[in-house]
Scaffold this active site. Structure first.
Site, PDB file in Angstrom:
ATOM      1  N   ASN A 132       0.802  -1.232   0.000  1.00  0.00           N
ATOM      2  CA  ASN A 132       0.000   0.000   0.000  1.00  0.00           C
ATOM      3  C   ASN A 132       0.836   1.284   0.000  1.00  0.00           C
ATOM      4  O   ASN A 132       0.495   2.248  -0.676  1.00  0.00           O
ATOM      5  CB  ASN A 132      -0.976  -0.010   1.179  1.00  0.00           C
ATOM      6  N   GLU A 147       4.324  -4.581  12.312  1.00  0.00           N
ATOM      7  CA  GLU A 147       3.336  -3.500  12.206  1.00  0.00           C
ATOM      8  C   GLU A 147       2.194  -4.049  11.388  1.00  0.00           C
ATOM      9  O   GLU A 147       2.325  -4.280  10.185  1.00  0.00           O
ATOM     10  CB  GLU A 147       3.966  -2.256  11.573  1.00  0.00           C
ATOM     11  N   CYS A 149      -2.771   1.460   6.758  1.00  0.00           N
ATOM     12  CA  CYS A 149      -3.022   0.843   8.065  1.00  0.00           C
ATOM     13  C   CYS A 149      -3.535   1.863   9.068  1.00  0.00           C
ATOM     14  O   CYS A 149      -4.247   1.516  10.009  1.00  0.00           O
ATOM     15  CB  CYS A 149      -1.745   0.176   8.580  1.00  0.00           C
TER      16      CYS A 149
END
Length: 487
Positions: free
Chosen positions: A154, A253, A287
């Site tokens: 992303n 993460e 995120c």
């Protein structure tokens, strides 16, 4: 300046080579599904070669002078500036980035690189007072050795670089595995940049392969001391399990189900501007993007009305057009998944205020009102341009909603009473949270990371410096020690 070539190969020990797997990885433009290039995938033997090259290079690179490590990173920063338009073109066609998002990604990529360039002279040990007479107690800081990095699609360049740059700055060597959807912007472009910057061979290696072919082997290989992963929570849990079984350190993460709380005293116009950015930047494929808007019932109608009006102004479609702010999702599976959650939630009583349809991989910016916290669109990480509005009546209700999911990455709270906002934020189980700002924030010197199912470890600044180094305790007995009654 001639554009980079051979970006569709593996990069192992300073050589651009074909992978040895039988699989082919087709690199596809998510807007029109046209093929950009293809890779011959890496197999476990390629992974082994890459790790062995990194291990050999670590012997010399770990001893490189601070100014040498810093200079390579600084040169790479300049190359990115010089090749900015080339990189933007890649981010748009490979990942579906809008130009605005590509500009932001380059900016934060260079930010962590500049911060990392300072690490070689900021990495220090300690001298302690000893409890033993005549003894000097020291702690030396040293590189871990080899670090394996797995990056997502992303924000591919930034989320690779935020581990690559600190790792090499602290004297480690790297094997990087990008997402198959963004192999160039996630890895081979970075390898080319560092090659041009003069990074010694073997310090950075790239293996592009399917997770089903090399994923587990990449993590459990005996050489890497640390695995840095950014991606989904289910994959992160599996990586953590494999790494733990092999006594490897991890930085994870993972996903988020981030809240955006609008209290009854909030500046609604300010909140709406922030909401538009925090939800629709990169089509919500971040995120840190807002997943749930938790809005006080007294001001919810006004907030929704103004949010809808702001969303109407967003241009969506082909990301190669400069006016477009919302481009395609990375593939059609993501579109179908989100549409399924929208349908389920509307069947349960949610109301579509705007959007709700898709054209190819482009999903319209969408707002759903009257959402409850148990609906699919609120329970699941959306990772797309859909904004669910959950109304609340008391602060206790808002805290309960904020902490109801097994995620704790980031969040936002809007109120004119700053200290009230801070007090609320301290009750939210999250690694990061912002008062009167949206949750998509990443600064190179601030601790970045989540709680619960959103991961472990911290990126950026001195925090990642601690993650990627270890301390060795060394003592010097300057005066003869009394060992009685043994001697």
């Amino acid at each position: 300046m001639e554009k980079y070539r051979n970006l569709n190969k593996q990069f192992i020990n300073g050589e651009w080579v074909e992978g040895n797997d039988d699989s082919e990885i087709k690199n596809v433009n998510p807007f029109d599904n046209s093929e950009i290039n293809s890779f011959k995938g890496a197999n476990k033997e390629d992974v082994d070669k890459a790790y062995k090259a990194a291990k050999q290079a670590a012997i010399k690179w770990g001893k490189a002078l601070p100014q040498e490590r810093s200079a390579v990173i600084q040169k790479a920063v300049k190359i990115i500036s010089d090749r900015k338009e080339e990189i933007i073109e890649w981010l748009i066609k490979e990942g579906g980035s809008s130009r605005v998002k590509a500009e932001v990604e380059i900016q934060i990529t260079q930010g962590i690189m500049k911060e990392s360039a300072s690490f070689p002279t900021r990495s220090h040990g300690y001298i302690y007072d000893s409890i033993t007479p005549g003894k000097e107690s020291r702690a030396y800081r040293k590189p871990l050795g080899v670090i394996g990095i797995i990056s997502p699609w992303n924000f591919p360049m930034n989320l690779s670089m935020r581990s690559v740059a600190p790792a090499i700055a602290t004297g480690n060597t790297v094997v990087l595995k990008p997402a198959s959807s963004t192999p160039v912007t996630g890895a081979t472009l970075t390898a080319k940049i560092f090659e041009e910057a003069g990074l010694p061979k073997g310090v950075l290696n790239v293996v592009v392969g399917k997770g089903s072919s090399i994923g587990d082997d990449f993590v459990k290989h005996p050489i890497p001391h640390h695995i840095s992963f950014t991606g989904s929570t289910p994959v992160g849990r599996n990586i953590g399990k494999i790494a733990g079984e092999n006594l490897k350190e991890v930085s994870l993460e993972l996903g988020g189900n981030n809240i955006f709380v609008v209290m009854e005293d909030a500046d609604i116009d300010l909140a709406v501007k922030a909401a538009t950015f925090g939800k629709f930047m990169n089509q919500g494929q971040i995120c840190m993007s807002v997943n749930r808007f938790v809005v006080h019932e007294k001001i919810a109608d006004e907030f929704v009305r103004k949010f809808v009006e702001a969303t109407k102004q967003l241009k969506y479609g082909n990301p190669s057009e400069d006016v477009v702010l919302v481009g395609p999702l990375i593939d059609h599976d993501q579109v179908e998944r989100i549409l399924k959650d929208i349908k389920s939630s509307t069947n349960d009583g949610a109301m579509i205020k705007i959007g709700g349809k898709a054209d190819g991989n482009v999903l319209e910016p969408t707002i759903l009102d009257n959402v409850t916290d148990d609906m699919s669109i609120a329970k699941n990480e959306i990772f797309g341009p859909v904004a669910p509005i959950i109304r609340y009546s008391t602060e206790e209700d808002a805290i309960k909603i904020a902490n109801s999911k097994d995620f704790g990455l980031t969040g936002a709270v809007f109120t004119k009473n700053t200290e009230r906002g801070v007090a609320f934020a301290r009750k939210v189980e999250t690694g990061m949270i912002h008062i009167n700002d949206q949750p998509v924030n990443d600064e190179p010197n601030a601790p970045f990371g989540g709680e619960k199912g959103s991961g472990m470890g911290r990126f950026n600044g001195k925090f990642v410096l601690e993650e990627f180094t270890r301390l060795q305790w060394v003592t010097v007995q300057h005066e003869p020690r009394d060992y009685s009654p043994f001697a």
